[in-house]
Design an enzyme around this catalytic site. Structure first.
Site, short mmCIF file in Angstrom:
data_model
loop_
_atom_site.label_atom_id
_atom_site.label_comp_id
_atom_site.label_asym_id
_atom_site.label_seq_id
_atom_site.Cartn_x
_atom_site.Cartn_y
_atom_site.Cartn_z
N ALA A 107 0.81 -1.22 0.00
CA ALA A 107 0.00 0.00 0.00
C ALA A 107 0.84 1.28 0.00
O ALA A 107 0.41 2.29 -0.54
CB ALA A 107 -0.95 0.01 1.20
N ALA A 141 -5.18 -4.15 0.58
CA ALA A 141 -5.65 -4.36 1.95
C ALA A 141 -4.50 -4.17 2.93
O ALA A 141 -3.40 -4.67 2.69
CB ALA A 141 -6.25 -5.75 2.11
N VAL A 142 -4.79 -3.43 3.98
CA VAL A 142 -3.86 -3.29 5.10
C VAL A 142 -4.59 -3.87 6.30
O VAL A 142 -5.64 -3.37 6.71
CB VAL A 142 -3.49 -1.81 5.35
N GLU A 192 0.26 -6.85 15.04
CA GLU A 192 0.50 -6.59 16.45
C GLU A 192 1.38 -5.38 16.70
O GLU A 192 1.71 -5.07 17.84
CB GLU A 192 1.14 -7.83 17.09
N THR A 193 1.75 -4.66 15.63
CA THR A 193 2.64 -3.51 15.79
C THR A 193 1.96 -2.24 15.27
O THR A 193 0.90 -2.27 14.66
CB THR A 193 3.96 -3.71 15.02
N HIS A 245 2.86 -0.58 12.86
CA HIS A 245 3.05 -0.50 11.40
C HIS A 245 1.72 -0.33 10.67
O HIS A 245 1.65 0.38 9.66
CB HIS A 245 3.78 -1.75 10.92
#
Length: 164
Positions: free
Chosen positions: A56, A80-81, A85-86, A88
């Site tokens: 992206a 898609a993003v 767990e971060t 980012h």
């Protein structure tokens, strides 16, 4: 009051699509739905150009290059993003969205941003059909609207020249 009605006839429009390959299963499914909808709206398959990029964050750069070519009436961003767990996820979704918007405004070209930002894969899968179909509809409608407004501006300009 003069109201401009939406125009969903894609005949003669040139559409560029940039698909992020990260989460490629989702992006590929979105691309299929989007192109099918564009064709259903009358856009000729020869007038649809698809470019793919790693993710992206790379989408705005390719949209910018497509926009600067002045070969397209509208552009579509697909991908898609999905939250991990971060932090980012925030960075990618925010920067990608801001970049897509900036390209559209800088180059005065409609861009349908169909880059999903979801919590998980399931949410993304649920949104594929609607978001990709909507992107095609938005691209065609906004391309027609911008083209109409540009034609009207040109007519006013030509009328002003005739009066001088």
């Amino acid at each position: 009051m003069n109201t401009i009605q939406p125009e969903h006839n894609g005949a003669g429009l040139r559409i560029g699509i940039v698909q992020a390959r990260f989460s490629n299963e989702i992006g590929s499914a979105m691309l299929k739905v989007c192109t099918e909808k564009l064709i259903a709206l009358g856009v000729n398959t020869d007038d649809i150009t698809v470019a793919t990029v790693p993710g992206a964050l790379e989408v705005p750069l390719i949209l910018q290059n497509m926009a600067s070519s002045q070969q397209y009436d509208a552009l579509i961003a697909i991908g898609a993003v999905i939250r991990g767990e971060t932090y980012h996820f925030e960075l990618v979704s925010n920067e990608s969205g801001a970049g897509v918007t900036r390209v559209g405004l800088d180059f005065n070209i409609p861009i349908a941003n169909a880059i999903l930002t979801t919590e998980n894969d399931e949410q993304a899968h649920v949104r594929i059909e609607e978001k990709a179909s909507d992107a095609a509809l938005v691209a065609v409608e906004c391309a027609n609207l911008v083209n109409l407004l540009l034609e009207e501006q040109l007519e006013v300009f030509e009328e002003d020249d005739d009066q001088e």
